[in-house]
Design an enzyme around this catalytic site. Structure first.
Site, PDB file in Angstrom:
ATOM      1  N   GLY A  25      -1.681   3.128   7.195  1.00  0.00           N
ATOM      2  CA  GLY A  25      -2.071   2.460   8.427  1.00  0.00           C
ATOM      3  C   GLY A  25      -0.990   2.688   9.458  1.00  0.00           C
ATOM      4  O   GLY A  25      -0.005   3.402   9.208  1.00  0.00           O
ATOM      5  N   SER A  26      -1.126   2.055  10.598  1.00  0.00           N
ATOM      6  CA  SER A  26      -0.178   2.317  11.686  1.00  0.00           C
ATOM      7  C   SER A  26       1.240   1.900  11.306  1.00  0.00           C
ATOM      8  O   SER A  26       2.210   2.561  11.698  1.00  0.00           O
ATOM      9  CB  SER A  26      -0.622   1.578  12.952  1.00  0.00           C
ATOM     10  OG  SER A  26      -0.802   0.180  12.693  1.00  0.00           O
ATOM     11  N   GLU A  28       2.714   2.205   8.568  1.00  0.00           N
ATOM     12  CA  GLU A  28       3.310   3.107   7.588  1.00  0.00           C
ATOM     13  C   GLU A  28       3.625   4.494   8.153  1.00  0.00           C
ATOM     14  O   GLU A  28       4.348   5.282   7.529  1.00  0.00           O
ATOM     15  CB  GLU A  28       2.366   3.274   6.379  1.00  0.00           C
ATOM     16  CG  GLU A  28       2.216   2.020   5.542  1.00  0.00           C
ATOM     17  CD  GLU A  28       1.430   0.932   6.245  1.00  0.00           C
ATOM     18  OE1 GLU A  28       1.895  -0.237   6.209  1.00  0.00           O
ATOM     19  OE2 GLU A  28       0.381   1.227   6.852  1.00  0.00           O
ATOM     20  N   GLU A  47      -7.151   0.754  -1.137  1.00  0.00           N
ATOM     21  CA  GLU A  47      -5.863   0.419  -1.743  1.00  0.00           C
ATOM     22  C   GLU A  47      -5.985  -0.022  -3.202  1.00  0.00           C
ATOM     23  O   GLU A  47      -5.046   0.145  -3.977  1.00  0.00           O
ATOM     24  CB  GLU A  47      -5.165  -0.673  -0.927  1.00  0.00           C
ATOM     25  CG  GLU A  47      -4.642  -0.197   0.406  1.00  0.00           C
ATOM     26  CD  GLU A  47      -5.640  -0.384   1.542  1.00  0.00           C
ATOM     27  OE1 GLU A  47      -5.245  -0.236   2.708  1.00  0.00           O
ATOM     28  OE2 GLU A  47      -6.831  -0.675   1.240  1.00  0.00           O
ATOM     29  N   HIS A  70      -0.862  -0.671   3.150  1.00  0.00           N
ATOM     30  CA  HIS A  70      -0.927  -1.002   4.567  1.00  0.00           C
ATOM     31  C   HIS A  70      -0.832  -2.508   4.776  1.00  0.00           C
ATOM     32  O   HIS A  70      -1.813  -3.238   4.599  1.00  0.00           O
ATOM     33  CB  HIS A  70      -2.221  -0.470   5.175  1.00  0.00           C
ATOM     34  CG  HIS A  70      -2.385  -0.799   6.632  1.00  0.00           C
ATOM     35  ND1 HIS A  70      -1.354  -0.725   7.540  1.00  0.00           N
ATOM     36  CD2 HIS A  70      -3.462  -1.226   7.341  1.00  0.00           C
ATOM     37  CE1 HIS A  70      -1.779  -1.073   8.737  1.00  0.00           C
ATOM     38  NE2 HIS A  70      -3.058  -1.389   8.637  1.00  0.00           N
ATOM     39  N   HIS A 281      -8.578 -14.968 -25.215  1.00  0.00           N
ATOM     40  CA  HIS A 281      -9.553 -14.902 -24.132  1.00  0.00           C
ATOM     41  C   HIS A 281     -10.583 -16.008 -24.311  1.00  0.00           C
ATOM     42  O   HIS A 281     -10.434 -17.092 -23.748  1.00  0.00           O
ATOM     43  CB  HIS A 281     -10.221 -13.517 -24.100  1.00  0.00           C
ATOM     44  CG  HIS A 281     -11.197 -13.342 -22.974  1.00  0.00           C
ATOM     45  ND1 HIS A 281     -12.143 -12.348 -22.957  1.00  0.00           N
ATOM     46  CD2 HIS A 281     -11.379 -14.047 -21.829  1.00  0.00           C
ATOM     47  CE1 HIS A 281     -12.857 -12.433 -21.845  1.00  0.00           C
ATOM     48  NE2 HIS A 281     -12.414 -13.454 -21.153  1.00  0.00           N
ATOM     49  N   GLY A 401      -7.929  -7.231 -17.459  1.00  0.00           N
ATOM     50  CA  GLY A 401      -9.358  -7.384 -17.243  1.00  0.00           C
ATOM     51  C   GLY A 401      -9.823  -7.228 -15.818  1.00  0.00           C
ATOM     52  O   GLY A 401     -10.990  -7.472 -15.526  1.00  0.00           O
TER      53      GLY A 401
END
Length: 528
Positions: A25-26, A28, A47, A70, A281, A401
């Site tokens: 993005g800007s 980065e 991402e 970003h 779980h 998971g």
């Protein structure tokens, strides 16, 4: 003098972190604009896929991976797959761009407000450097923290106007320094554990993913052979720590308290190595240990050792401990275990391939050094019943998971292991979360083979609805998705099959090629 960007790239290069996974993005752009020619940038279209690709890459290569997200929005998109990296102990170095320092407090557009807090508690450590001159040292600190026991992801937010600032002269020391763990069982501790194993009438080993991550698989076999002891894999494994066709192998422990206790009944000593005790779980309460049974726990993770509800724990290097124990115990005190019979797979109907049959076909036709990245949660039992896994780095599974990890992780693993073929076994429910990784595979010519098991439903949720006696609930079916068409749209060769013969033909053709391939397989419903 070097600027902060150049000094940071020097630190990354010194640690072998010359592959950057990201979606820019800007915030980065100023960092990426200075990327040296010996670095490569791997673009993901979301991402979540970026982080999962980096995780697969890191686990497969046995080291760190560098991620560039970003700002807050990109970090948020990556949080789902980030949950898997925590329990996989993946040392990801995650960075995110921040707005100009002088504007952050105004909460201007794309300001990451209270950036170090955003990824907590998932990351091991997070920071936003107090000034531009501290950025290279903070990145160095992040790399060392991520790789010291217990390994895990870290996060650094960097304002984008920092990169062009002058770096202090003392940053030159960062590229030369190292940190290394030195924890090892003392002679007395080793003797205590070895004597306990020798005295036990019916010891059992429970091995976790850290055994495979440390490439201690062969040492675990030596220990099991010396003890003539059965071996279970700890519940919910993200890797395979023991050969699945070895006479000691008993499978994967269930993920419920009473079911684990029932499986380990009859053993007077349980040695758990490289796993938590235990990751449960489904809620099936009961006794944590069989009556009269002692549990010994070896792990590099102090948190795992501290939070266990039972047993005696030693925090130590897993590979070192297993190697020394294999030498220290007295062999031949118990009769050898008999070989276990193969389990015949369910046969396929005319409508769809049964998952057990599909995995048997893979076992028969895949290369000996194949790598499986699996995210088909309803076929766990079917997979373990049919697979023949014997090499390190042969199996990867989401450690917490979080869906959407598997498909991009398979792409990342293939990028890290170019001399082995990676096969992603992805459920149709899971595939939709990380489907954009197919573009990355096509764009960078990464020859991953993605097998999508298509049964039109969230199979593990249907099973869980029965366990919870929840009855019929909405939102469990995902019919009508043409994954072959989607893959083709991303530039990946794809086909759809529904018979064993057609699958074998498609799989052999994929193996013979050097491009990514998607094979959509109509599969029957099965339970984990």
């Amino acid at each position: 003098m070097a600027d902060v960007s150049q000094a940071t790239y020097d630190v990354l290069r010194a640690h072998g972190l010359t592959t950057i996974f990201g979606n820019p993005g800007s915030n980065e752009l100023p960092f990426l604009a200075g990327m040296p020619d010996d670095f490569r940038y791997v673009l993901g279209l979301h991402e979540g896929a970026v982080l999962a690709m980096a995780d697969g890459f890191a686990q497969a290569r046995g080291g760190s991976a560098f991620v560039n997200l970003h700002a807050a929005a990109g970090t948020g998109n990556a949080m789902g797959p980030l949950t898997n990296t925590v329990y996989a102990h993946s040392p990801l170095i995650i960075t995110a761009g921040q707005q100009v320092r002088s504007t952050i407090g105004q909460e201007v557009m794309l300001a990451n407000v209270d950036a170090p807090m955003l990824p907590k508690p998932l990351v091991k450590w997070s920071s936003e450097p107090a000034c531009a001159q501290d950025v290279p040292r903070t990145i160095s600190q992040a790399i060392h923290i991520a790789n010291l026991p217990a390994k895990g992801p870290v996060y650094v937010s960097v304002p984008y106007d920092d990169w062009g600032q002058e770096a202090p002269a003392e940053t030159r020391h960062l590229v030369e320094r190292t940190t290394a763990p030195a924890n090892s069982l003392s002679a007395d501790q080793l003797e205590t554990i070895a004597e306990a194993l020798d005295r036990a009438r019916h010891p059992v080993l429970v091995l976790g993913s850290e055994v495979d991550a440390e490439h201690a698989n062969d040492e675990a076999v030596r220990l099991a052979d010396a003890l003539n002891a059965p071996v279970w894999v700890a519940p919910l494994p993200s890797r395979c720590p023991f050969p699945t066709r070895h006479r000691s192998f008993r499978g994967v422990l269930p993920a419920a308290v009473q079911e684990v206790t029932d499986a380990l009944a009859g053993h007077d000593l349980i040695l758990v190595v490289g796993a938590a005790v235990f990751r449960y779980h489904q809620f099936v309460p009961g006794d944590y240990l069989p009556e009269g049974t002692r549990l010994i726990h070896l792990t590099s993770d102090p948190s795992e050792a501290a939070r266990a509800p039972m047993g005696d724990a030693w925090v130590t290097g897993v590979r070192d401990a297993v190697t020394r124990l294999a030498d220290a115990v007295t062999p031949g005190r118990r009769p050898a275990l008999p070989s276990l019979p193969d389990i015949a797979p369910h046969r396929t109907s005319s409508e769809a391939i049964h998952p057990e049959h599909l995995f048997a076909l893979l076992r028969e036709n895949a290369p000996d050094d194949v790598v499986y990245v699996k995210e088909s949660t309803s076929t766990i039992g079917a997979f373990w019943s049919q697979m023949d896994l014997s090499l390190p780095n042969s199996y990867f599974f989401p450690a917490s998971g979080g869906l959407g990890w598997g498909l991009p992780a398979a792409v990342g693993a293939q990028l890290a292991l170019p001399d082995r073929r990676v096969v992603g076994l992805i459920g149709d429910g899971s595939a939709n979360y990380g489907i954009t990784a197919l573009w990355t595979a096509a764009h960078y010519h990464i020859p991953t083979i993605i097998v999508i098991l298509k049964n039109g439903t969230y199979g593990v949720l249907r099973w869980f609805a029965r366990v919870l006696e929840a009855g019929e609930t909405p939102g469990l079916d995902v019919p009508g998705i043409d994954f072959a068409a989607i893959a083709s749209g991303y530039g990946v060769t794809a086909t759809s099959v529904r018979t064993p013969t057609a699958f074998v033909a498609a799989f052999e053709k994929a193996l013979a090629g050097d491009s990514p391939v998607v094979i959509e397989v109509e599969t029957a419903f099965s339970e984990p």
